[in-house]
Design a protein around this motif. Structure first.
Motif, PDB file in Angstrom:
ATOM      1  N   PHE A 196       0.727  -1.206  -0.092  1.00  0.00           N
ATOM      2  CA  PHE A 196      -0.235   0.281   0.295  1.00  0.00           C
ATOM      3  C   PHE A 196       0.380   1.269   0.162  1.00  0.00           C
ATOM      4  O   PHE A 196       1.721   1.381   0.433  1.00  0.00           O
ATOM      5  CB  PHE A 196      -1.023  -0.580   1.146  1.00  0.00           C
ATOM      6  CG  PHE A 196      -0.634  -0.257   2.277  1.00  0.00           C
ATOM      7  CD1 PHE A 196       0.734   0.357   3.334  1.00  0.00           C
ATOM      8  CD2 PHE A 196      -0.422  -1.445   3.109  1.00  0.00           C
ATOM      9  CE1 PHE A 196       1.124  -0.007   4.749  1.00  0.00           C
ATOM     10  CE2 PHE A 196       0.170  -1.434   4.521  1.00  0.00           C
ATOM     11  CZ  PHE A 196       1.167  -0.997   4.892  1.00  0.00           C
ATOM     12  N   ASP A 197      -0.059   2.803   0.021  1.00  0.00           N
ATOM     13  CA  ASP A 197       0.986   3.554  -0.341  1.00  0.00           C
ATOM     14  C   ASP A 197       1.390   3.704   1.179  1.00  0.00           C
ATOM     15  O   ASP A 197       0.626   4.275   2.170  1.00  0.00           O
ATOM     16  CB  ASP A 197       0.137   4.921  -0.514  1.00  0.00           C
ATOM     17  CG  ASP A 197       0.289   4.564  -2.215  1.00  0.00           C
ATOM     18  OD1 ASP A 197       0.629   3.638  -2.699  1.00  0.00           O
ATOM     19  OD2 ASP A 197      -1.064   5.394  -2.484  1.00  0.00           O
ATOM     20  N   GLY A 198       2.728   3.436   1.697  1.00  0.00           N
ATOM     21  CA  GLY A 198       2.481   4.240   2.885  1.00  0.00           C
ATOM     22  C   GLY A 198       4.748   5.340   3.468  1.00  0.00           C
ATOM     23  O   GLY A 198       4.911   5.179   2.389  1.00  0.00           O
ATOM     24  N   TRP A 199       3.728   4.845   4.633  1.00  0.00           N
ATOM     25  CA  TRP A 199       5.460   6.026   5.154  1.00  0.00           C
ATOM     26  C   TRP A 199       6.575   5.585   5.640  1.00  0.00           C
ATOM     27  O   TRP A 199       6.015   4.660   6.883  1.00  0.00           O
ATOM     28  CB  TRP A 199       4.768   7.434   6.070  1.00  0.00           C
ATOM     29  CG  TRP A 199       3.855   8.207   5.132  1.00  0.00           C
ATOM     30  CD1 TRP A 199       2.361   8.238   5.399  1.00  0.00           C
ATOM     31  CD2 TRP A 199       4.226   9.077   4.715  1.00  0.00           C
ATOM     32  NE1 TRP A 199       2.268   8.919   4.437  1.00  0.00           N
ATOM     33  CE2 TRP A 199       3.633  10.246   4.438  1.00  0.00           C
ATOM     34  CE3 TRP A 199       5.743  10.337   4.612  1.00  0.00           C
ATOM     35  CZ2 TRP A 199       3.046  11.248   3.469  1.00  0.00           C
ATOM     36  CZ3 TRP A 199       5.325  11.051   3.785  1.00  0.00           C
ATOM     37  CH2 TRP A 199       4.537  12.159   3.364  1.00  0.00           C
ATOM     38  N   VAL A 200       7.798   5.397   5.820  1.00  0.00           N
ATOM     39  CA  VAL A 200       8.451   4.727   6.410  1.00  0.00           C
ATOM     40  C   VAL A 200       8.738   5.309   7.366  1.00  0.00           C
ATOM     41  O   VAL A 200       8.915   6.202   8.196  1.00  0.00           O
ATOM     42  CB  VAL A 200      10.079   4.696   5.828  1.00  0.00           C
ATOM     43  CG1 VAL A 200      10.702   4.049   6.455  1.00  0.00           C
ATOM     44  CG2 VAL A 200       9.640   4.145   3.929  1.00  0.00           C
ATOM     45  N   LEU A 201       8.420   3.980   8.629  1.00  0.00           N
ATOM     46  CA  LEU A 201       9.063   4.407   9.884  1.00  0.00           C
ATOM     47  C   LEU A 201      10.562   4.147  11.016  1.00  0.00           C
ATOM     48  O   LEU A 201      10.812   4.063  11.422  1.00  0.00           O
ATOM     49  CB  LEU A 201       7.623   3.701  10.739  1.00  0.00           C
ATOM     50  CG  LEU A 201       6.491   3.951  11.012  1.00  0.00           C
ATOM     51  CD1 LEU A 201       5.772   3.199  11.252  1.00  0.00           C
ATOM     52  CD2 LEU A 201       6.465   5.547  11.747  1.00  0.00           C
ATOM     53  N   GLU A 202      11.012   2.846   9.914  1.00  0.00           N
ATOM     54  CA  GLU A 202      12.111   2.562  10.226  1.00  0.00           C
ATOM     55  C   GLU A 202      13.041   1.947   9.268  1.00  0.00           C
ATOM     56  O   GLU A 202      12.210   0.651   8.492  1.00  0.00           O
ATOM     57  CB  GLU A 202      12.476   1.341  11.063  1.00  0.00           C
ATOM     58  CG  GLU A 202      13.126   0.259  12.305  1.00  0.00           C
ATOM     59  CD  GLU A 202      12.862  -0.373  13.356  1.00  0.00           C
ATOM     60  OE1 GLU A 202      13.444  -0.802  13.206  1.00  0.00           O
ATOM     61  OE2 GLU A 202      12.058  -0.366  13.704  1.00  0.00           O
TER      62      GLU A 202
END
Length: 414
Positions: free
Chosen positions: A215-221
């Motif tokens: 999915f479209d996502g933001w990187v946390l780590e």
């Protein structure tokens, strides 16, 4: 001259008119009033909570190998579109495996085709053998009939019978060979099917050399770098789904009655998420989709889950994005009271009393407060349409005291 002046002064003092003492008049205290008007009132239930991602995913490598490439956005805080490779593992070994399986399939297919050709050849030989056996049988039967009449010798009959038995033996051998074609064909087809399965596995492994985002996502780590060797099952990073956030807000049980009714993911309640900083206020539409199973024992509040969709996708302007960790206010749209009176909170005194004005006299009027919210109260009884309520704060107000109403429009008194 002096005597005349003294006489005149004495006469003025002696015969001057006497002033009458008058009691001061009571004009009343000057007050400002508001006119009561009924209006539909939508009650708002307010709570606070911290934004959390609804879907957090730890991505792992499904095959082993050397990391040869990574996405430029694969950094903490970076945005990764759906279906994009976070990293690429060296695919050469897996490409060779795919080619090897394809070659095995071609080889097995060729063996099946050769077997089919052998079967066709054998079928032709069988037809000849059957004809030969039939001819030998006919010859033997003819000679046997002649032997009964003593026309031919017994040795010739024996030779003919021996020839017929030889034809039957050759025919039986060919039949036996034909019977073996079925198992051989099944074996080759099973080998080809197994190789096809192994080819699909090899192709799947080749596809897995790219660790993709679902999915479209933001990187946390981020956990790996280019040049690092990874093994199957090793974590490479953590992302959360963009635009899929939720907030758990705790609502006092006494405020639940203001919600419009049962709700679920299929019939959610409207809400608004508000974030304020020292300069601006930001708002996002949201939905209340469910409630927790039990009331919080220490605070006696019921947690509600609020979801916010489609708000965190990256844009080119500098507007604020709703992100995990932000502490926000959630305003839930509650029931609507069709006829209510909305009053400023400061005009309601202890004991739920307001000051009304009737014919220049002050009255202490009890009211029925439905709900107090922020700087307003919702009243559904005790006042009527058109009543005048004192807006000016009064100390030591008494029933029936005289007041004067300030005309706001003209800035004068009446």
């Amino acid at each position: 001259v002096l005597g005349a002046a003294a006489t005149i002064a004495w006469a003025l003092e002696e015969f001057k008119p006497q002033t009458e003492r008058q009691a001061p008049g009571d004009a009343g205290r000057l007050v400002e009033v508001i006119t009561v008007k009924s209006t539909p009132a939508t009650l708002t239930v307010e709570g606070y909570g911290t934004v959390e991602p609804r879907s957090t995913l730890k991505l792992v490598a499904e095959v082993r190998g050397l990391v040869v490439k990574e996405n430029p956005g694969f950094e903490e805080g970076g945005f990764i579109p759906k279906g994009t490779d976070l990293i690429v593992i060296d695919p050469r070994d897996y490409e060779l495996e795919v080619e090897s399986r394809k070659a095995q399939i071609r080889q097995t297919t060729a063996e099946i085709e050769r077997l089919e050709q052998e079967e066709r050849n054998l079928e032709a030989t069988l037809r000849i053998a059957r004809n030969d056996a039939a001819l030998a049988k006919n010859e033997m039967e003819r000679l046997l009939s002649l032997s009964d009449r003593k026309v031919v010798s017994q040795s010739l009959v024996d030779q003919t019978e021996q020839k017929y038995l030889g034809s039957l033996e050759r025919l039986q051998n060919l039949e036996n060979q034909k019977a073996l074609f079925g198992p051989r064909r099944d074996l080759l087809q099973a080998q080809r099917s197994m190789t096809q399965v192994m080819l699909r596995q090899a192709e799947l492994n080749l596809e897995r050399t790219g660790v993709k985002t679902p999915f479209d996502g933001w990187v946390l780590e981020k956990s790996v770098e280019v040049g690092q060797h990874v093994s199957a099952g090793q974590a490479v990073g953590v992302i959360y789904e963009a635009g899929a956030l939720e907030i758990e807000v705790r609502i006092p049980v006494k405020d639940l009655k203001w919600l419009p009714g049962p709700f679920s993911p299929q019939s959610p309640l409207d809400a608004e998420v508000v974030f304020e900083d020292s300069v601006d206020t930001y708002r996002w539409p949201a939905k209340v989709v469910r409630q927790r199973a039990e009331v919080e024992a220490t605070t006696r509040t019921l947690p509600l889950v609020v979801v916010v969709d489609g708000v965190s996708a990256p844009v080119r302007d500098a507007s604020l994005h709703l992100r995990p960790g932000m502490f926000v206010t959630v305003k839930i749209t509650g029931r609507t009271i069709q006829k209510a009176f909305l009053l400023p909170r400061h005009v309601v005194y202890p004991g739920d009393v307001v000051h009304t004005v009737v014919a220049d006299r002050l009255h202490l009027q009890p009211i029925r407060v439905l709900r107090a919210y922020r700087d307003h109260v919702v009243v559904d009884g005790g006042v009527a349409e058109g009543d005048l309520i004192v807006h000016t704060p009064l100390s030591a107000a008494t029933e029936g005291m005289k007041v004067r109403i300030k005309d706001w429009q003209r800035g004068s008194e009446s």
